[in-house]
Design an enzyme around this catalytic site. Sequence first.
Site, PDB file in Angstrom:
ATOM      1  N   SER A 143       0.795  -1.266  -0.151  1.00 35.71           N
ATOM      2  CA  SER A 143       0.306   0.033   0.204  1.00 35.71           C
ATOM      3  C   SER A 143       0.870   1.126   0.097  1.00 35.71           C
ATOM      4  O   SER A 143       1.872   1.231   0.338  1.00 35.71           O
ATOM      5  CB  SER A 143      -0.885  -0.089   1.377  1.00 35.71           C
ATOM      6  OG  SER A 143      -1.521   1.279   1.629  1.00 35.71           O
ATOM      7  N   TYR A 156      -1.380  -0.894  10.351  1.00 36.42           N
ATOM      8  CA  TYR A 156      -1.620  -1.388   8.791  1.00 36.42           C
ATOM      9  C   TYR A 156      -0.194  -0.894   7.994  1.00 36.42           C
ATOM     10  O   TYR A 156       0.404  -1.823   6.974  1.00 36.42           O
ATOM     11  CB  TYR A 156      -2.801  -0.489   8.230  1.00 36.42           C
ATOM     12  CG  TYR A 156      -3.084  -0.765   6.756  1.00 36.42           C
ATOM     13  CD1 TYR A 156      -3.859  -2.039   6.343  1.00 36.42           C
ATOM     14  CD2 TYR A 156      -2.830  -0.073   5.756  1.00 36.42           C
ATOM     15  CE1 TYR A 156      -4.169  -2.243   5.024  1.00 36.42           C
ATOM     16  CE2 TYR A 156      -3.203  -0.259   4.510  1.00 36.42           C
ATOM     17  CZ  TYR A 156      -4.051  -1.327   4.196  1.00 36.42           C
ATOM     18  OH  TYR A 156      -4.123  -1.745   2.797  1.00 36.42           O
ATOM     19  N   SER A 159       2.512  -3.178   8.475  1.00 38.31           N
ATOM     20  CA  SER A 159       2.551  -4.572   7.813  1.00 38.31           C
ATOM     21  C   SER A 159       2.860  -4.585   6.289  1.00 38.31           C
ATOM     22  O   SER A 159       3.430  -5.433   5.623  1.00 38.31           O
ATOM     23  CB  SER A 159       1.026  -5.120   8.078  1.00 38.31           C
ATOM     24  OG  SER A 159       0.165  -4.335   7.252  1.00 38.31           O
ATOM     25  N   ILE A 189      -8.314   3.262  -3.486  1.00 35.99           N
ATOM     26  CA  ILE A 189      -8.947   2.351  -4.182  1.00 35.99           C
ATOM     27  C   ILE A 189     -10.452   2.169  -3.720  1.00 35.99           C
ATOM     28  O   ILE A 189     -10.635   1.643  -2.575  1.00 35.99           O
ATOM     29  CB  ILE A 189      -8.344   0.791  -4.693  1.00 35.99           C
ATOM     30  CG1 ILE A 189      -6.618   1.159  -4.896  1.00 35.99           C
ATOM     31  CG2 ILE A 189      -8.897   0.002  -5.864  1.00 35.99           C
ATOM     32  CD1 ILE A 189      -6.596   1.896  -6.262  1.00 35.99           C
TER      33      ILE A 189
HETATM   34  P1  NAD Z   1     -11.582  -6.085   0.658  1.00 35.21           P
HETATM   35  O1  NAD Z   1     -11.903  -5.989   1.995  1.00 35.21           O
HETATM   36  O2  NAD Z   1     -12.730  -5.539  -0.370  1.00 35.21           O
HETATM   37  O3  NAD Z   1     -11.361  -7.567   0.049  1.00 35.21           O
HETATM   38  C1  NAD Z   1     -10.135  -8.408   0.990  1.00 35.21           C
HETATM   39  C2  NAD Z   1     -10.596  -9.705   0.793  1.00 35.21           C
HETATM   40  O4  NAD Z   1      -9.723 -10.390   1.733  1.00 35.21           O
HETATM   41  C3  NAD Z   1     -11.943 -10.072   1.569  1.00 35.21           C
HETATM   42  O5  NAD Z   1     -12.766 -10.836   0.571  1.00 35.21           O
HETATM   43  C4  NAD Z   1     -11.792 -10.601   2.743  1.00 35.21           C
HETATM   44  O6  NAD Z   1     -12.753 -11.750   3.325  1.00 35.21           O
HETATM   45  C5  NAD Z   1     -10.458 -11.245   2.687  1.00 35.21           C
HETATM   46  N1  NAD Z   1      -9.706 -11.564   3.911  1.00 35.21           N
HETATM   47  C6  NAD Z   1      -9.341 -11.200   4.924  1.00 35.21           C
HETATM   48  N2  NAD Z   1      -8.958 -11.445   5.911  1.00 35.21           N
HETATM   49  C7  NAD Z   1      -8.381 -12.712   5.152  1.00 35.21           C
HETATM   50  C8  NAD Z   1      -7.814 -13.962   5.737  1.00 35.21           C
HETATM   51  N3  NAD Z   1      -7.238 -14.021   7.148  1.00 35.21           N
HETATM   52  N4  NAD Z   1      -7.660 -14.842   4.934  1.00 35.21           N
HETATM   53  C9  NAD Z   1      -8.038 -14.995   3.656  1.00 35.21           C
HETATM   54  N5  NAD Z   1      -8.705 -13.996   3.355  1.00 35.21           N
HETATM   55  C10 NAD Z   1      -9.127 -12.872   3.990  1.00 35.21           C
HETATM   56  O7  NAD Z   1     -10.179  -5.239   0.463  1.00 35.21           O
HETATM   57  P2  NAD Z   1      -9.634  -4.570  -0.927  1.00 35.21           P
HETATM   58  O8  NAD Z   1      -9.546  -3.007  -0.797  1.00 35.21           O
HETATM   59  O9  NAD Z   1     -10.000  -5.453  -2.103  1.00 35.21           O
HETATM   60  O10 NAD Z   1      -7.871  -5.049  -0.594  1.00 35.21           O
HETATM   61  C11 NAD Z   1      -7.031  -6.024  -1.085  1.00 35.21           C
HETATM   62  C12 NAD Z   1      -5.690  -5.840  -0.671  1.00 35.21           C
HETATM   63  O11 NAD Z   1      -5.371  -4.530  -1.225  1.00 35.21           O
HETATM   64  C13 NAD Z   1      -5.471  -5.736   0.762  1.00 35.21           C
HETATM   65  O12 NAD Z   1      -4.442  -6.173   0.937  1.00 35.21           O
HETATM   66  C14 NAD Z   1      -5.565  -4.244   0.999  1.00 35.21           C
HETATM   67  O13 NAD Z   1      -4.643  -3.980   2.229  1.00 35.21           O
HETATM   68  C15 NAD Z   1      -4.817  -3.680  -0.106  1.00 35.21           C
HETATM   69  N6  NAD Z   1      -5.006  -2.407  -0.610  1.00 35.21           N
HETATM   70  C16 NAD Z   1      -6.329  -1.858  -0.686  1.00 35.21           C
HETATM   71  C17 NAD Z   1      -6.274  -0.508  -0.806  1.00 35.21           C
HETATM   72  C18 NAD Z   1      -7.749   0.058  -1.139  1.00 35.21           C
HETATM   73  O14 NAD Z   1      -7.804   1.455  -1.244  1.00 35.21           O
HETATM   74  N7  NAD Z   1      -9.029  -0.514  -1.254  1.00 35.21           N
HETATM   75  C19 NAD Z   1      -5.075   0.575  -0.933  1.00 35.21           C
HETATM   76  C20 NAD Z   1      -3.888  -0.264  -0.492  1.00 35.21           C
HETATM   77  C21 NAD Z   1      -4.032  -1.553  -0.538  1.00 35.21           C
END
Ligand code: NAD
Length: 248
Positions: A143, A156, A159, A189
């Site tokens: 991120s 966060y 990590s 996002i």
């Molecule tokens: P989201 O919450 O929409 O989806 C995350 C998915 O991971 C969910 O389906 C959830 O059930 C699953 N999950 C959570 N804990 C889990 C576990 N212990 N084992 C297996 N699955 C698990 O989130 P997203 O926005 O799609 O994010 C996806 C990745 O992108 C994450 O690593 C997040 O930190 C990263 N990210 C997101 C953004 C953003 O703006 N959305 C920005 C930077 C990074």
Amino acid sequence: MKLLQGKTAIITGASRGIGKAIAIKFAEEGCDIAFTDLFYDDIAKATEAELKAMGVKAQGYASDASKFDDTQKVVDQIIADFGAVDVLINNAGITKDTLLMRMTEDQWDAVIQVNLKSVFNFTKAVQTIMLKQRSGSIVNMSSVVGVSGNAGQSNYSASKAGIIGFTKSIAKELGSRGIRSNAIAPGFIITEMTAKIPEDARKQWEASIPMKRGGTPEEVAKVALFFASDLSSYVSGQVITVCGAMNT
Ligand code: NAD
């Protein structure tokens, strides 16, 4: 020729959000998809059906990516079902945002376990098969806050910064075996994760982005496709930010 024809990808946490967008983008490019999420529920089944309808082999698996033994088991099962793993996308992640003053030990531990330990768990589990194949592409979801930090997200950010260190180390450790390791650092996002952010804070974020909008999961998926495929055959140990110039 499609970019991932005949390949198999494991994508963690891919029932929805960015993981699902990556699964769909990869399926468009002919990739078979094994994806995990905490539960094999209706959402996971719908994603699986959507992928199958695209003409690739697809299967969802219930697995907690933060659990070492669970991960080994699910990867063994995926290899039994699919026969190979060419691409690993470590995408599963959670937030438990709060200022350090209020952060509990549980909030710290949960975020480190799910976001960082999961990357160790899955990479370790797939490395044996990738080493045998002498090929593989590992893509880890970091991120922008792992690069620059953010108030209220110390767990966060730590990590996600840890993921970058891991990504670069694995690139150096496994490069001689034809295995590449890269990270994506998305900015803001629009997914369920960011939907949790209050409306006024979201508007403030958007105003601070030079491109004046949040990104879409598909825009992250296009970078994942670059890293997963031979388009990036000599690119390893790198972090690409996908943030509308927010973090430059
Ligand atoms: P989201 O919450 O929409 O989806 C995350 C998915 O991971 C969910 O389906 C959830 O059930 C699953 N999950 C959570 N804990 C889990 C576990 N212990 N084992 C297996 N699955 C698990 O989130 P997203 O926005 O799609 O994010 C996806 C990745 O992108 C994450 O690593 C997040 O930190 C990263 N990210 C997101 C953004 C953003 O703006 N959305 C920005 C930077 C990074």
